[in-house]
Every structure is written in structure tokens, then in C-alpha cells.
Design a protein around this motif. Structure first.
Motif, short mmCIF file in Angstrom:
data_model
loop_
_atom_site.label_atom_id
_atom_site.label_comp_id
_atom_site.label_asym_id
_atom_site.label_seq_id
_atom_site.Cartn_x
_atom_site.Cartn_y
_atom_site.Cartn_z
N SER A 147 0.82 -1.22 0.00
CA SER A 147 0.00 0.00 0.00
C SER A 147 0.86 1.27 0.00
CB SER A 147 -0.96 -0.01 1.19
OG SER A 147 -0.21 0.04 2.39
N VAL A 148 2.14 1.17 0.38
CA VAL A 148 3.00 2.36 0.34
C VAL A 148 3.69 2.53 -1.03
CG1 VAL A 148 3.47 2.38 2.82
CG2 VAL A 148 5.04 1.19 1.28
N PHE A 149 3.50 1.56 -1.92
CA PHE A 149 4.18 1.65 -3.21
C PHE A 149 3.50 2.69 -4.10
CE2 PHE A 149 5.78 -3.06 -3.14
CZ PHE A 149 6.51 -2.78 -2.00
N TYR A 150 4.25 3.31 -4.97
CA TYR A 150 3.71 4.36 -5.84
C TYR A 150 2.77 3.78 -6.89
CZ TYR A 150 3.53 8.02 -9.35
OH TYR A 150 3.09 8.96 -10.26
N ASN A 151 3.15 2.64 -7.50
CA ASN A 151 2.37 2.06 -8.58
C ASN A 151 2.53 0.53 -8.52
OD1 ASN A 151 1.53 0.97 -11.08
ND2 ASN A 151 1.93 2.91 -12.14
N ARG A 152 1.51 -0.14 -8.00
CA ARG A 152 1.62 -1.60 -7.77
C ARG A 152 1.78 -2.37 -9.07
NH1 ARG A 152 -2.49 -3.47 -3.04
NH2 ARG A 152 -2.49 -1.58 -1.83
N LYS A 153 1.10 -1.92 -10.13
CA LYS A 153 1.19 -2.64 -11.41
C LYS A 153 2.63 -2.55 -11.95
CE LYS A 153 -0.99 -2.67 -16.01
NZ LYS A 153 0.05 -2.09 -16.86
N ALA A 154 3.20 -1.34 -11.89
CA ALA A 154 4.58 -1.17 -12.35
C ALA A 154 5.53 -1.98 -11.49
CB ALA A 154 4.96 0.31 -12.32
N TYR A 155 5.25 -2.06 -10.17
CA TYR A 155 6.09 -2.85 -9.27
C TYR A 155 6.08 -4.33 -9.69
CZ TYR A 155 8.18 -4.81 -5.09
OH TYR A 155 9.00 -5.49 -4.23
N ARG A 156 4.86 -4.83 -9.97
CA ARG A 156 4.72 -6.24 -10.40
C ARG A 156 5.51 -6.51 -11.67
NH1 ARG A 156 -0.72 -5.78 -9.14
NH2 ARG A 156 -1.31 -5.53 -11.33
N GLU A 157 5.42 -5.56 -12.62
CA GLU A 157 6.14 -5.73 -13.89
C GLU A 157 7.65 -5.71 -13.67
OE1 GLU A 157 2.66 -3.68 -16.64
OE2 GLU A 157 4.58 -2.64 -16.38
#
Ligand SMILES: [Zn+2]
Length: 282
Positions: free
Chosen positions: A235-245
Motif C-alpha cells: 500500500s505504500v508503493f507508488y504504482n503496484r502494477k509497475a512494481y509487479r512488472e
């Protein structure tokens, strides 16, 4: 040419194991060190990747709202355990650090930045602008504490927002930015955890390559097995989708290089990772 790379632990906090590895982790707390990389280059001198915690973190989080950060994340950082303390202990001079590359602006990566008085700071300008645009309370909520940066920070800054040089040995899709102009140290983009997180691809250190990925993966097993952190931690990440990629790219990279054994992928916070990585750990 890069002569050596040394990993320094600069303070630590604790984190619930379940948060960093929801698949097999327990609800007990584990050590969560802040590791920085000290790179010795034949002509540029010393380059630091991230700066870890420093006693400055304790000073600037004494009052609200910054105190919330220190209460949620109690930090252990005696002065001699900071990056600058360990560099002195190695018999080196902190003023000989020519570049400090900041992977991103979370406090556990920038707290020691002010200790390097002569260095140029290399980082994503876009990311810092984003953090500066938040209210002070939201900055703390997003793990940014601006008072950690020195007063002359901007006059010593170099941008790391454009990545144009192909890196075919990593992947047809990866591109980098040449830090020193000789191809030995390439900045790479690792978005998601924050807006503009950067990593370093360090070529040929005694026949080994290193990809320093900061918080794009918290544990070595995270990229080896493609395990995302717990939803609450994300929840503290800026963009979860980009993190997953980004994590998926690191996993693919790990799988494709497993047989060759030349590439070391190094995270910042993995207490166990260094048994598998070739390089000095202090
Ligand atoms: Zn972070």
C-alpha cells in the motif's frame, strides 16, 4: 573500469516476515538491514549506491509529524555503523566519494546523503519533484523526510531520468544511462516501488556483473521466486502494477542468467542474501 564492490550495512530496522514474504513468512519480526554498495572505480574514485540510515535520521524525526516515521519504524543506527563510519573504518576518506546514486527517496536510502560533502547526487528529478509536491504529513506517510538532504543538495545534483543505451546482455527491452561514460556503471529504471526508482548495473568486477535493485525486490527469494510483498506492505508503493512488472522482469533476468552464473542481483534489505552473493560484505 570498476576495481571492487563492497556492501556495507548502514543500520537496520525490523519488519514482519509475513509482510515481505506472504507465502512462507511467519508473523515474527525479522532484521531488515539497509545495505549500501561502495564501488571503487579506477578513475572516478568511489561511487556510493544509496546511503542507508545515519544518526541524522534520529535527529530529524524527533518532532511531529516526522516522529511518526520513527515510531512506526524504530531504527538501530550507532554512528560507527553508518555508511560514512564504515568507509572511515575501511581506511578510506568520505570526501573521496565522487558520486552518490540515490535509488529513491525513502528515508532509509537517503539518511546518510549529507555525510558526503564533495559528491554529486544522482537521482530521478521527477521523483523528488513528486515528493516535494506532497504536504509534510503525506511526505512522512510516503516515507520521505526532506530534512535529511543537505542544504546544497540541488547545486550538486545530476539527473537520472532518461535511459537510452541498449543493454542487450540483460534483455532486449532494458536500457540504461551511462554514469561515467565508459560503460562500466549503467543506471537502469526500476519503477513501481516509487515513481522513479533507479538501479545500477555494474559491469565486470573481477569477471562478475552486479545489478543493484534497491527496493524493486525486498528479499533475494522475492525475485528468485517472483513473490510480491503482502498487500498491506504494497500500500505504500507508488504504482503496484509497475512494481509487479519490474519484479517480473527481475525474475526473468534471474532465470535466464542462472546457468551462466555471472550476474549477481543484489537487493537492499535482504539479511540472508549475502551468503549467495559474491562480494565483500562489511
Ligand atoms: Zn523504499
Amino acid at each position: 573500469m570498476v576495481r571492487s564492490i563492497t556492501f556495507l550495512e548502514a543500520g537496520y530496522t525490523e519488519q514482519l516476515e509475513k509482510f515481505v514474504n506472504p507465502l512462507t513468512g511467519s508473523w515474527r519480526k525479522i532484521r531488515f538491514p539497509s545495505t549500501v554498495a561502495l564501488i571503487e572505480h579506477s578513475t572516478a574514485g568511489m561511487i556510493l549506491f544509496d546511503t542507508g540510515y545515519s544518526p541524522r535520521f534520529v535527529e530529524v524525526t524527533r518532532y511531529f509529524p516526522e516522529k511518526i516515521y520513527a515510531l512506526v519504524t524504530p531504527v538501530v543506527i550507532p554512528p560507527e555503523e553508518s555508511a560514512v563510519g564504515k568507509i572511515r573504518k575501511l581506511g578510506l576518506r568520505p570526501d573521496d566519494v565522487s558520486h552518490v546514486v540515490l535509488s529513491h527517496f525513502h528515508a532509509d536510502h537517503i539518511a546518510g546523503a549529507a555525510d558526503f560533502k564533495k559528491a554529486k547526487y544522482v537521482y530521478s528529478f521527477r521523483e523528488l519533484e513528486y515528493f516535494k509536491g506532497l504536504s509534510r504529513f503525506n511526505q512522512v506517510k510516503n516515507a520521505f523526510v526532506g530534512a535529511l538532504l543537505p542544504d546544497d543538495f540541488h547545486s550538486r545534483s545530476l539527473p537520472a531520468d532518461e535511459f537510452l543505451v541498449p543493454l542487450p546482455e540483460l534483455s532486449p527491452h532494458w536500457k540504461g544511462k551511462d554514469l561515467l561514460g565508459d560503460g562500466s556503471i549503467m543506471l537502469v529504471s526500476l519503477p513501481g516501488h516509487t515513481l522513479g526508482q533507479v538501479g545500477l548495473y555494474v559491469r565486470d568486477v573481477g569477471g562478475k556483473d552486479y545489478l543493484l535493485v534497491a527496493d524493486a525486490a525486498w528479499l533475494t527469494t522475492s525475485y528468485q521466486e517472483n513473490i510480491l510483498p503482502h498487500q498491506i506492505a504494497q500500500s505504500v508503493f507508488y504504482n503496484r502494477k509497475a512494481y509487479r512488472e519490474t519484479l517480473g522482469h527481475l525474475h526473468d533476468l534471474y532465470c535466464s542468467h542462472q546457468s551462466g552464473g555471472r550476474l549477481n542481483i543484489v537487493t537492499c534489505h535482504c539479511d540472508m542474501g549475502f551468503s549467495e552473493i559474491e562480494g565483500k560484505h562489511v
